[in-house]
Write a protein that holds these residues in place. Sequence first.
Motif, PDB file in Angstrom:
ATOM      1  N   THR A  65       0.818  -1.217   0.000  1.00 23.18           N
ATOM      2  CA  THR A  65       0.000   0.000   0.000  1.00 23.18           C
ATOM      3  C   THR A  65       0.850   1.266   0.000  1.00 23.18           C
ATOM      4  OG1 THR A  65      -1.838  -1.162   1.076  1.00 23.18           O
ATOM      5  CG2 THR A  65      -1.832   1.237   1.201  1.00 23.18           C
ATOM      6  N   PRO A  66       1.893   1.387   0.843  1.00 19.58           N
ATOM      7  CA  PRO A  66       2.758   2.570   0.750  1.00 19.58           C
ATOM      8  C   PRO A  66       3.453   2.699  -0.609  1.00 19.58           C
ATOM      9  CG  PRO A  66       3.094   1.464   2.838  1.00 19.58           C
ATOM     10  CD  PRO A  66       2.240   0.561   2.009  1.00 19.58           C
ATOM     11  N   VAL A  67       3.797   1.567  -1.232  1.00 25.66           N
ATOM     12  CA  VAL A  67       4.406   1.622  -2.567  1.00 25.66           C
ATOM     13  C   VAL A  67       3.405   2.205  -3.568  1.00 25.66           C
ATOM     14  CG1 VAL A  67       5.237   0.205  -4.491  1.00 25.66           C
ATOM     15  CG2 VAL A  67       6.069  -0.227  -2.185  1.00 25.66           C
ATOM     16  N   THR A  68       2.157   1.770  -3.488  1.00 23.86           N
ATOM     17  CA  THR A  68       1.128   2.313  -4.382  1.00 23.86           C
ATOM     18  C   THR A  68       0.958   3.807  -4.162  1.00 23.86           C
ATOM     19  OG1 THR A  68      -0.038   0.180  -4.417  1.00 23.86           O
ATOM     20  CG2 THR A  68      -1.288   2.123  -5.070  1.00 23.86           C
ATOM     21  N   GLN A  69       0.968   4.240  -2.919  1.00 25.95           N
ATOM     22  CA  GLN A  69       0.861   5.672  -2.621  1.00 25.95           C
ATOM     23  C   GLN A  69       2.013   6.454  -3.248  1.00 25.95           C
ATOM     24  OE1 GLN A  69       0.557   6.273   1.615  1.00 25.95           O
ATOM     25  NE2 GLN A  69      -1.054   4.752   1.835  1.00 25.95           N
ATOM     26  N   ALA A  70       3.237   5.946  -3.073  1.00 26.69           N
ATOM     27  CA  ALA A  70       4.404   6.631  -3.627  1.00 26.69           C
ATOM     28  C   ALA A  70       4.343   6.657  -5.149  1.00 26.69           C
ATOM     29  CB  ALA A  70       5.688   5.941  -3.161  1.00 26.69           C
ATOM     30  N   GLN A 213      15.433  -1.295  -3.438  1.00 22.71           N
ATOM     31  CA  GLN A 213      15.103  -1.190  -2.016  1.00 22.71           C
ATOM     32  C   GLN A 213      14.332   0.098  -1.740  1.00 22.71           C
ATOM     33  OE1 GLN A 213      18.437  -1.730   0.681  1.00 22.71           O
ATOM     34  NE2 GLN A 213      17.432  -0.509   2.255  1.00 22.71           N
ATOM     35  N   PHE A 214      13.361   0.001  -0.842  1.00 23.32           N
ATOM     36  CA  PHE A 214      12.705   1.203  -0.336  1.00 23.32           C
ATOM     37  C   PHE A 214      12.601   1.100   1.180  1.00 23.32           C
ATOM     38  CE2 PHE A 214       9.158  -1.719  -0.865  1.00 23.32           C
ATOM     39  CZ  PHE A 214       8.317  -1.453   0.204  1.00 23.32           C
ATOM     40  N   SER A 215      12.435   2.223   1.815  1.00 25.88           N
ATOM     41  CA  SER A 215      12.278   2.259   3.268  1.00 25.88           C
ATOM     42  C   SER A 215      10.949   2.919   3.612  1.00 25.88           C
ATOM     43  CB  SER A 215      13.432   3.036   3.924  1.00 25.88           C
ATOM     44  OG  SER A 215      13.476   4.374   3.437  1.00 25.88           O
ATOM     45  N   LEU A 216      10.376   2.507   4.720  1.00 24.89           N
ATOM     46  CA  LEU A 216       9.145   3.115   5.208  1.00 24.89           C
ATOM     47  C   LEU A 216       9.508   4.177   6.241  1.00 24.89           C
ATOM     48  CD1 LEU A 216       6.742   0.060   5.599  1.00 24.89           C
ATOM     49  CD2 LEU A 216       6.852   1.718   3.747  1.00 24.89           C
ATOM     50  N   GLN A 217       9.177   5.416   5.930  1.00 26.07           N
ATOM     51  CA  GLN A 217       9.524   6.530   6.811  1.00 26.07           C
ATOM     52  C   GLN A 217       8.272   6.990   7.553  1.00 26.07           C
ATOM     53  OE1 GLN A 217      11.443   9.462   4.329  1.00 26.07           O
ATOM     54  NE2 GLN A 217      13.288   8.226   4.111  1.00 26.07           N
ATOM     55  N   ALA A 218       8.388   7.037   8.877  1.00 24.83           N
ATOM     56  CA  ALA A 218       7.253   7.421   9.709  1.00 24.83           C
ATOM     57  C   ALA A 218       6.991   8.915   9.603  1.00 24.83           C
ATOM     58  CB  ALA A 218       7.521   7.039  11.163  1.00 24.83           C
ATOM     59  N   TYR A 305      -4.328   7.215  18.576  1.00 22.17           N
ATOM     60  CA  TYR A 305      -3.469   7.873  17.593  1.00 22.17           C
ATOM     61  C   TYR A 305      -2.986   6.862  16.553  1.00 22.17           C
ATOM     62  CZ  TYR A 305      -3.257  12.084  20.469  1.00 22.17           C
ATOM     63  OH  TYR A 305      -3.587  13.224  21.156  1.00 22.17           O
ATOM     64  N   TYR A 306      -2.739   7.351  15.342  1.00 28.44           N
ATOM     65  CA  TYR A 306      -2.172   6.485  14.305  1.00 28.44           C
ATOM     66  C   TYR A 306      -0.937   7.138  13.700  1.00 28.44           C
ATOM     67  CZ  TYR A 306      -4.432   9.367  10.625  1.00 28.44           C
ATOM     68  OH  TYR A 306      -4.821  10.390   9.794  1.00 28.44           O
ATOM     69  N   LEU A 307      -0.090   6.278  13.099  1.00 28.83           N
ATOM     70  CA  LEU A 307       1.191   6.722  12.550  1.00 28.83           C
ATOM     71  C   LEU A 307       1.216   6.494  11.039  1.00 28.83           C
ATOM     72  CD1 LEU A 307       4.062   7.771  13.300  1.00 28.83           C
ATOM     73  CD2 LEU A 307       4.778   5.370  13.348  1.00 28.83           C
ATOM     74  N   PRO A 308       1.141   7.544  10.230  1.00 30.08           N
ATOM     75  CA  PRO A 308       1.285   7.361   8.776  1.00 30.08           C
ATOM     76  C   PRO A 308       2.727   7.034   8.414  1.00 30.08           C
ATOM     77  CG  PRO A 308       0.345   9.532   9.357  1.00 30.08           C
ATOM     78  CD  PRO A 308       0.920   8.945  10.593  1.00 30.08           C
ATOM     79  N   VAL A 309       2.903   6.264   7.348  1.00 33.18           N
ATOM     80  CA  VAL A 309       4.237   5.970   6.838  1.00 33.18           C
ATOM     81  C   VAL A 309       4.258   6.220   5.332  1.00 33.18           C
ATOM     82  CG1 VAL A 309       4.803   4.283   8.623  1.00 33.18           C
ATOM     83  CG2 VAL A 309       3.696   3.520   6.518  1.00 33.18           C
ATOM     84  N   GLN A 310       5.431   6.517   4.819  1.00 29.68           N
ATOM     85  CA  GLN A 310       5.618   6.732   3.387  1.00 29.68           C
ATOM     86  C   GLN A 310       6.777   5.883   2.894  1.00 29.68           C
ATOM     87  OE1 GLN A 310       6.192  10.989   2.936  1.00 29.68           O
ATOM     88  NE2 GLN A 310       4.016  11.299   2.515  1.00 29.68           N
ATOM     89  N   ALA A 311       6.621   5.351   1.679  1.00 31.29           N
ATOM     90  CA  ALA A 311       7.699   4.586   1.056  1.00 31.29           C
ATOM     91  C   ALA A 311       8.657   5.548   0.365  1.00 31.29           C
ATOM     92  CB  ALA A 311       7.126   3.597   0.049  1.00 31.29           C
ATOM     93  N   HIS A 312       9.934   5.389   0.659  1.00 30.30           N
ATOM     94  CA  HIS A 312      10.963   6.255   0.058  1.00 30.30           C
ATOM     95  C   HIS A 312      11.892   5.421  -0.812  1.00 30.30           C
ATOM     96  CE1 HIS A 312      13.950   9.411  -0.427  1.00 30.30           C
ATOM     97  NE2 HIS A 312      14.876   8.537  -0.055  1.00 30.30           N
ATOM     98  N   PHE A 313      12.008   5.813  -2.102  1.00 34.90           N
ATOM     99  CA  PHE A 313      12.892   5.154  -3.061  1.00 34.90           C
ATOM    100  C   PHE A 313      14.029   6.096  -3.449  1.00 34.90           C
ATOM    101  CE2 PHE A 313       8.926   2.877  -3.739  1.00 34.90           C
ATOM    102  CZ  PHE A 313       9.327   1.573  -3.979  1.00 34.90           C
ATOM    103  N   GLU A 314      15.134   5.517  -3.845  1.00 32.44           N
ATOM    104  CA  GLU A 314      16.220   6.307  -4.410  1.00 32.44           C
ATOM    105  C   GLU A 314      15.822   6.786  -5.804  1.00 32.44           C
ATOM    106  OE1 GLU A 314      18.831   7.267  -2.820  1.00 32.44           O
ATOM    107  OE2 GLU A 314      18.388   6.072  -1.030  1.00 32.44           O
TER     108      GLU A 314
END
Length: 342
Positions: A65-70, A213-218, A305-314
């Motif tokens: 899901t975060p990949v789709t968002q990105a 590779q991607f990372s999930l950033q809070a 409370y909830y924590l959104p995350v985003q996928a970060h790619f190079e």
Amino acid sequence: MALQRAWYRPRLTWWLVLLLPLQALFVLLSNLRRWSYKIGLKRAYRAPVPVIVVGNISVGGTGKTPVTQALIAWLKAQGWQPAIISRGYGGQGPFPLLLDSTIDPAINARHSGDEPWLLAQRCQVPVAVGSNREQSIKLLLQQHPQINLIVSDDGLQHYALARDLELAVIDAERGLGNGWRLPMGPLREPQHRLQQVDLVVQNGTGERSWGWQFSLQAGRWHQVASQQPMPLPPPPYVAVAGIGHPQRFFATLKQLRIEPAACYPFADHYAYQASDFASMPADHTVLMTEKDAAKCRSFAPENWYYLPVQAHFEQDFWLQLQQLLAPLAAQQQVAISTEANG
């Protein structure tokens, strides 16, 4: 839950061997289904606009899901006008269901499923939900004719839908588990299927490299009830997660130096009820994922409370994707010119 834990152990658990006949049946049926489309016994629907499928070959959470968002954010920045189709697992319908700016406020995540609702809120593009992808695409293009690209959230194994690009997501920490197919292992398709997709991306790092590779950033903590960013109150906390791999969320909390008094894992796409939280201390702040929050807003008190995350790619990943999309963009221009010239 016990079955999934067994899938990801270093050695094959003895009682999984009892499932070998079921695995053989699953492999037979899935192969017959795929070949029926490949040799033309069944018809695959070809959309009039390009289709990108974002999926995986294993069950459970991989970060899809975060990949789709990105991906949607990047496509919009490149000038595309994308939309999303999703199966809507766990949603009550009625299907096909369109999530866009005109949606009835009475429609919520319980109707559409948690992932489509989250994607519609975060991506701000039309999202069509339903098991029949052809119906979903036709509904999107009928209501939003400006759409020129469809992203299918999941559906790598949905061969009834023709696709132009395939992107497979792997959880690098867990990999492909014991390597067996369902139900002996977590795989929907064999490992060599990864060699047939256009891009493989991996969530984090592991013992081997699968692809980009991607990372999930809070992001910032948000209050569930208001959906507004707010500072997290002081402890005590409890944490809940109804996602494919709940331990990933609990590990994220640890990385943020947050130590909940208790962690409660739930099944993926779990349909929360207020009663699920009755045994938790009322004076503890409840922490959850954004996907969980989509199903809890109607009964959430102020201390959830909830924590959104985003996928970060190079940047190199996006350059590779741009090269893959270039022929599709050219085809779109030709189609537009042909239509304009009559």
